[in-house]
Design an enzyme around this catalytic site. Structure first.
Site, short mmCIF file in Angstrom:
data_model
loop_
_atom_site.label_atom_id
_atom_site.label_comp_id
_atom_site.label_asym_id
_atom_site.label_seq_id
_atom_site.Cartn_x
_atom_site.Cartn_y
_atom_site.Cartn_z
N ASP A 1 50.31 37.22 -94.46
CA ASP A 1 51.14 36.03 -94.75
C ASP A 1 52.05 35.78 -93.63
O ASP A 1 52.71 36.78 -93.08
CB ASP A 1 51.89 36.25 -96.04
CG ASP A 1 52.19 34.87 -96.64
OD1 ASP A 1 53.00 34.18 -95.86
OD2 ASP A 1 51.71 34.50 -97.81
N ASN A 2 52.28 34.52 -93.20
CA ASN A 2 53.25 34.47 -92.12
C ASN A 2 54.76 34.23 -92.39
O ASN A 2 55.49 34.00 -92.03
CB ASN A 2 53.10 33.48 -90.95
CG ASN A 2 52.85 31.95 -91.74
OD1 ASN A 2 52.83 31.87 -92.73
ND2 ASN A 2 52.29 31.22 -90.87
N GLY B 1 55.50 31.59 -98.26
CA GLY B 1 55.35 32.51 -99.15
C GLY B 1 56.71 33.54 -98.77
O GLY B 1 57.72 33.11 -98.12
N TYR C 1 47.17 17.70 -95.94
CA TYR C 1 46.86 18.78 -96.90
C TYR C 1 45.50 18.51 -97.39
O TYR C 1 44.45 19.31 -97.08
CB TYR C 1 47.66 18.65 -97.87
CG TYR C 1 47.42 19.86 -98.89
CD1 TYR C 1 47.57 21.41 -98.42
CD2 TYR C 1 47.12 19.68 -100.31
CE1 TYR C 1 47.46 22.25 -99.44
CE2 TYR C 1 46.90 20.70 -101.32
CZ TYR C 1 46.88 21.88 -100.80
OH TYR C 1 46.84 22.98 -101.63
N LYS D 1 41.95 20.64 -96.28
CA LYS D 1 41.21 21.08 -97.25
C LYS D 1 39.63 20.87 -97.45
O LYS D 1 38.90 21.26 -97.35
CB LYS D 1 41.75 20.97 -98.55
CG LYS D 1 43.07 21.82 -98.84
CD LYS D 1 42.94 23.48 -98.86
CE LYS D 1 44.03 24.07 -99.18
NZ LYS D 1 43.81 25.46 -98.97
#
Ligand code: UDP
Length: 313
Positions: free
Chosen positions: A32-33, A37, A146, A150
């Site tokens: 995870d960057n 998160g 987004y 996706k």
């Protein structure tokens, strides 16, 4: 024991997946960057012999020593305010990030699972949404970063499946909620709960007649597991088909919080979908999965989580 890489492992859904795999005795590498998160979501796993964490941006070439059995690509900003704040990152992690994770899975001979989204259906003209509906997306709208990332990610996953014969899965995840959502991620549920718990005005966008169908995180995690361990490569909707208007959701949350909050109406954001409800026939028939946790049960657990969060923050 399987060895699993989870990108977005410190995120809301990713961290619950880390927990589940560790509980079941597998080895997990969370990557995870941390732009959306949070280490807090996984800090209880630090020191566990089967868990490791790498702070890394998976849009770059990713090398993991040793074998991998599964690569789960969950990295992405996922709430409307997050992808408005990080539009380029959102496009990159859905496109370049998916490509890198597919390349890693191919290199390791691992099975790849893509966290896709109900946003591929955009503002849907078919209701409820079955997987064979192609959607109604504004590519240049504010949510397009987004939605289109996706959609590209799904196309890329199917191309690796067809061309490289990679073992792949695509989960189209509908609105999911539960503990570890960020208090400030701007989504309806964390926002309404924090407002209600503090007896502040609850902000409903538009007239509140737009609908969503909300799934509790434990049900979703079980659905992801069932999909991963199936052999089904086409997209599968995962969500709770029980539909509710946003105004009714706000009222239900106010009541469950025993709050004195009143509702205030604000402008509806651009391209906000008017309806959303998964057709989960495929998940029922192919995976034998359907949600079990009622909305009120799920909301009560989530309210408890936010109550504690507000106490310590
Ligand atoms: N929403 C709202 N008030 C808020 C946040 C969101 O009325 O403070 C509305 C939003 O406009 C949308 C719905 O609630 O119609 C669900 O929004 P969310 O951001 O949770 O997820 P989305 O399904 O739009 O990605």
């Amino acid at each position: 024991m399987a060895r699993i890489l989870i990108s977005g492992g410190a995120g809301f859904i990713g961290s619950h997946l880390c927990d589940k795999f560790i509980q079941d005795g597998h080895e997990v590498i969370a990557v995870d960057n941390l732009i959306t998160g949070s280490i807090e979501n996984i800090e209880h796993l630090f020191g566990h012999p089967n868990f490791s964490f790498i702070k890394y941006d998976v849009t770059n070439y990713t090398h993991i020593p040793g074998h991998l059995d599964y690569v789960l690509h969950f990295a992405s900003p996922a709430s409307p305010i997050d992808y408005l704040k990080h539009p380029i990152h959102t496009l990159k992690v859905g496109s370049l990030g998916t490509h890198k994770m597919l390349g890693l899975a191919k290199e390791k001979g691992a099975c790849f699972l893509l966290a896709s989204t109900s946003e591929v259906y955009g503002d849907p003209l078919v209701h409820p949404q079955p997987e064979d509906y192609w959607g109604n997306v504004n590519p240049i709208g504010i949510r397009g970063v987004y939605d289109e990332a996706k959609r590209f990610a799904e196309a890329m996953t199917m191309a690796y499946h067809r061309y490289h014969k990679l073992d792949t899965r695509i989960a189209r995840i509908f609105n999911t909620f539960g503990p570890r959502m960020r208090i400030d991620d701007g989504r309806a549920i964390p926002t309404f709960i924090t407002q209600a718990l503090q007896n502040e005005q609850v902000t409903v966008f538009g007239d509140g007649t737009q609908t969503r169908s909300i799934c509790y995180i434990d049900d979703l995690v079980e659905g992801i597991f069932k999909l991963l361990f199936s052999n089904y490569a086409e997209p599968v909707n995962l969500g709770n088909p029980e539909e509710i208007s946003i105004i009714d959701l706000a009222l239900e949350i106010i009541e469950l919080c025993n709050s004195s909050s009143k509702i205030v109406f604000k402008d509806l954001p651009e391209d906000d979908p008017k309806v959303r409800q998964p057709d989960i026939t495929k998940a029922r028939e192919i995976l034998g999965w359907e949600p079990k946790v009622s909305r009120s049960q799920g909301l009560l657990s989530t309210i408890e989580y936010f109550r504690n969060k507000l106490l310590i923050s």
